[in-house]
Motif scaffolding. Structure first.
Motif, PDB file in Angstrom:
ATOM      1  N   VAL A 300       0.633  -1.323   0.135  1.00  0.00           N
ATOM      2  CA  VAL A 300      -0.158  -0.245   0.234  1.00  0.00           C
ATOM      3  C   VAL A 300       0.513   1.324   0.202  1.00  0.00           C
ATOM      4  O   VAL A 300       0.959   2.333  -1.158  1.00  0.00           O
ATOM      5  CB  VAL A 300      -0.688  -0.034   1.068  1.00  0.00           C
ATOM      6  N   PHE A 303       2.669   1.851  -3.247  1.00  0.00           N
ATOM      7  CA  PHE A 303       0.762   2.287  -4.469  1.00  0.00           C
ATOM      8  C   PHE A 303       1.182   3.822  -4.040  1.00  0.00           C
ATOM      9  O   PHE A 303       1.066   4.640  -4.925  1.00  0.00           O
ATOM     10  CB  PHE A 303       0.072   1.823  -4.293  1.00  0.00           C
ATOM     11  N   GLY A 307       1.807   6.662  -6.793  1.00  0.00           N
ATOM     12  CA  GLY A 307       0.632   8.129  -7.111  1.00  0.00           C
ATOM     13  C   GLY A 307       1.213   9.369  -6.222  1.00  0.00           C
ATOM     14  O   GLY A 307       0.933  10.258  -6.987  1.00  0.00           O
ATOM     15  N   VAL A 347     -13.435  -1.155  -0.658  1.00  0.00           N
ATOM     16  CA  VAL A 347     -12.571  -1.066  -2.231  1.00  0.00           C
ATOM     17  C   VAL A 347     -10.959  -1.047  -1.139  1.00  0.00           C
ATOM     18  O   VAL A 347     -10.315  -0.674  -0.851  1.00  0.00           O
ATOM     19  CB  VAL A 347     -12.964   0.703  -2.178  1.00  0.00           C
ATOM     20  N   ASP A 348      -9.711  -1.333  -2.540  1.00  0.00           N
ATOM     21  CA  ASP A 348      -8.872  -1.979  -2.119  1.00  0.00           C
ATOM     22  C   ASP A 348      -8.395  -0.732  -1.640  1.00  0.00           C
ATOM     23  O   ASP A 348      -8.021  -0.144  -2.587  1.00  0.00           O
ATOM     24  CB  ASP A 348      -8.539  -2.372  -3.714  1.00  0.00           C
ATOM     25  N   ARG A 350      -4.777  -0.523  -1.528  1.00  0.00           N
ATOM     26  CA  ARG A 350      -4.062   0.134  -2.711  1.00  0.00           C
ATOM     27  C   ARG A 350      -4.788   0.610  -3.364  1.00  0.00           C
ATOM     28  O   ARG A 350      -3.821   2.397  -3.825  1.00  0.00           O
ATOM     29  CB  ARG A 350      -3.429  -1.317  -3.584  1.00  0.00           C
ATOM     30  N   VAL A 351      -5.672   0.373  -3.960  1.00  0.00           N
ATOM     31  CA  VAL A 351      -6.555   1.878  -4.724  1.00  0.00           C
ATOM     32  C   VAL A 351      -6.695   2.925  -4.784  1.00  0.00           C
ATOM     33  O   VAL A 351      -6.296   4.629  -4.427  1.00  0.00           O
ATOM     34  CB  VAL A 351      -7.693   1.315  -6.019  1.00  0.00           C
ATOM     35  N   LEU A 352      -7.188   2.769  -2.986  1.00  0.00           N
ATOM     36  CA  LEU A 352      -7.272   4.245  -2.315  1.00  0.00           C
ATOM     37  C   LEU A 352      -6.471   5.408  -2.248  1.00  0.00           C
ATOM     38  O   LEU A 352      -6.515   6.703  -1.903  1.00  0.00           O
ATOM     39  CB  LEU A 352      -8.140   3.799  -0.729  1.00  0.00           C
ATOM     40  N   TYR A 353      -5.250   4.404  -1.425  1.00  0.00           N
ATOM     41  CA  TYR A 353      -4.192   5.143  -0.770  1.00  0.00           C
ATOM     42  C   TYR A 353      -3.493   6.109  -2.187  1.00  0.00           C
ATOM     43  O   TYR A 353      -3.028   6.530  -2.109  1.00  0.00           O
ATOM     44  CB  TYR A 353      -3.208   4.587  -0.116  1.00  0.00           C
ATOM     45  N   PHE A 354      -3.295   5.314  -3.219  1.00  0.00           N
ATOM     46  CA  PHE A 354      -2.972   5.547  -4.908  1.00  0.00           C
ATOM     47  C   PHE A 354      -3.573   7.162  -4.705  1.00  0.00           C
ATOM     48  O   PHE A 354      -3.055   7.469  -5.016  1.00  0.00           O
ATOM     49  CB  PHE A 354      -3.062   5.079  -5.734  1.00  0.00           C
ATOM     50  N   VAL A 355      -5.342   6.809  -4.976  1.00  0.00           N
ATOM     51  CA  VAL A 355      -5.951   8.251  -5.371  1.00  0.00           C
ATOM     52  C   VAL A 355      -5.407   9.408  -3.982  1.00  0.00           C
ATOM     53  O   VAL A 355      -4.689  10.761  -4.498  1.00  0.00           O
ATOM     54  CB  VAL A 355      -6.852   7.612  -5.591  1.00  0.00           C
ATOM     55  N   TYR A 356      -5.401   9.310  -3.017  1.00  0.00           N
ATOM     56  CA  TYR A 356      -5.474   9.800  -2.495  1.00  0.00           C
ATOM     57  C   TYR A 356      -3.953  10.949  -2.128  1.00  0.00           C
ATOM     58  O   TYR A 356      -4.005  12.233  -2.242  1.00  0.00           O
ATOM     59  CB  TYR A 356      -5.085   9.197  -0.204  1.00  0.00           C
TER      60      TYR A 356
END
Length: 447
Positions: A300, A303, A307, A347-348, A350-356
């Motif tokens: 995480v 990622f 990002g 939600v995954d 990793r996706v959340l942390y990437f977007v943030y």
């Protein structure tokens, strides 16, 4: 205060981008990579280090605090010395101090020795920021300053990526009892290699002018013009010559530049509290919410670093296109909203942390730029040192505050981080109304 009439600063701003500028920025900008590498690699190897040295949890946490204490001392001390004795000499001294402190940590056999090494390394890296950021602002042509400063800031995430991958490799390749030592050896050697590059970096002409050393400044500007194959014809401007003490510099900051300093301090506060808050909140609180293992946490974080790098580079490009004021206001507001993504459980992560990270970690690429370019050259390094102290102190208390509040309910931790972002948003909003847009303007016009 006396003034000197010269065309040297305008000649620097009129130059086209050259290979010299690229080498200059790389040699100095590597500081951000080293800082991120230090933060992440230490976090990754702190557990096996504490185990072998038989450190208590409190002692292990004090090693992190020791680095921050050193950074605070270094920021103030070397910031003032960079304004008094020049940027170039500090480029070498601070990097050697950081390199030595980091490398020697690998030989630690007790808490006391490890603590001393962490303080020394912190002092070196803390001093780096004051001298480095000042020199870059003072040397890079005005029309490129935003994208250059922003790109350098974004490279923090590159250092985080390198550290994450290095830690994973070392922990898989070596026994944990030795892997943590190799990590420190590696960090120290990497920093030492940069010293040789910096030997060829010239002194800041703007600092030389502020010290009435016009001939030396003229010689450096001529060399750069020769490499560029271009000698611009420009008008002269008045440059202040400062001959006061550290107390005089402090008085100027708190009087003449009072509201600018409040704005810059709020930027430093926002960047460090939100960063250290989230990277502590993730492994200690969110990992339980999302049932993450140690390896999944590392994934995480990786990622997030990717990002942040992409977002930071994007903002760096937009600095000189859209301007600091609209960009900073928008990103701080979006970052405040982005924290609430972590309320989504399906939600995954990793996706959340990437977007943030894409949004929030890019904020420094505009906030640090404007927070450091709004001061004159004769007090810039010292001011940056003071701002670094404010940021690191804020960053030191943020994890404890966030985790303590989140222990009652993890959602309260999210609201706490959002409140840190609110400080940055309100400050940028006020600056957008009251302050100057610095996009493409020479340092002298801004300050």
């Amino acid at each position: 205060m006396r003034f000197i009439k010269t065309d040297l600063t305008c000649r620097l701003d009129a130059l086209p981008w050259t290979g010299f500028h690229t080498r200059f920025v790389v040699a100095l900008g590597i500081t951000w990579v080293l800082d991120a590498f230090e933060v992440v690699i230490v976090s990754a190897v702190l557990k096996p280090m504490a185990k072998q040295l038989e450190l208590s949890a409190q002692q292990a946490s004090l090693l992190v605090s020791g680095f921050l204490i050193g950074a605070i001392i270094g920021s103030l001390l070397f910031g003032y010395l960079a304004d008094k004795f020049g940027r170039k000499s500090l480029f070498i001294i601070t990097l050697l101090l950081y390199s030595g402190g980091t490398f020697l940590t690998g030989f630690a056999d007790s808490f006391e020795f490890a603590m001393l090494c962490r303080i020394l390394a912190g002092a070196g890296l803390g001093g780096e920021f004051a001298a480095i950021q000042s020199a870059i602002d003072e040397f890079v042509p005005a029309r490129h300053r935003g994208k250059v400063d922003g790109t350098i800031t974004a490279l923090w995430n590159l250092g985080s990526i390198i550290a994450s991958l290095s830690a994973l490799y070392l922990l898989k390749t070596f026994d944990e009892s030795f892997a943590w030592r190799v990590a420190y050896f590696l960090g120290g050697i990497l920093a030492l290699l940069i010293v040789f590059i910096r030997l060829y970096v010239p002194e800041s002409p703007r600092w030389l002018i502020a010290k009435n050393r016009i001939k030396e400044a003229e010689e450096i500007v001529r060399k750069v013009e020769k490499k560029a194959g271009f000698s611009p014809k420009v008008e002269s401007c008045d440059i202040p010559v400062f001959e006061g003490s550290i107390f005089d510099a402090t008085k100027i900051i708190l009087t003449k530049y009072r509201w600018q300093f409040i704005f810059s301090a709020s930027m430093s506060f926002t960047i460090l509290t939100t960063y250290y808050g989230i990277i502590t909140f993730l492994p200690l609180v969110l990992s339980k919410v999302y049932n993450l293992s140690s390896l999944e946490i590392s994934s995480v974080l990786f990622f997030g670093s990717v990002g942040g790098l992409i977002g930071g580079l994007t903002v760096a490009f937009l600095n000189d296109k859209l301007g600091r004021k609209p960009l900073g206001t928008a990103i701080s507001f979006l970052s405040m909203l982005a924290v609430f993504l972590f309320l989504l459980k399906g939600v995954d992560p990793r996706v959340l942390y990437f977007v943030y990270s894409f949004i929030a970690f890019s904020f420094a690429s505009v906030a640090y730029v404007i927070a450091t370019e709004i001061y004159p050259s004769y007090i810039r390094a010292y001011t940056i040192g003071v701002l670094s102290v404010i940021g690191r102190l804020s960053g030191a208390f943020a994890p404890a505050v966030v985790v303590s509040i989140a222990s009652q309910d993890y959602r309260l931790g999210i609201f706490t981080i959002a409140s840190f972002w609110l400080v940055g948003f309100i400050s940028f909003l006020i600056y957008s109304i009251k302050g100057k847009e610095t996009k493409g303007k020479p340092i002298e016009q801004i300050s």
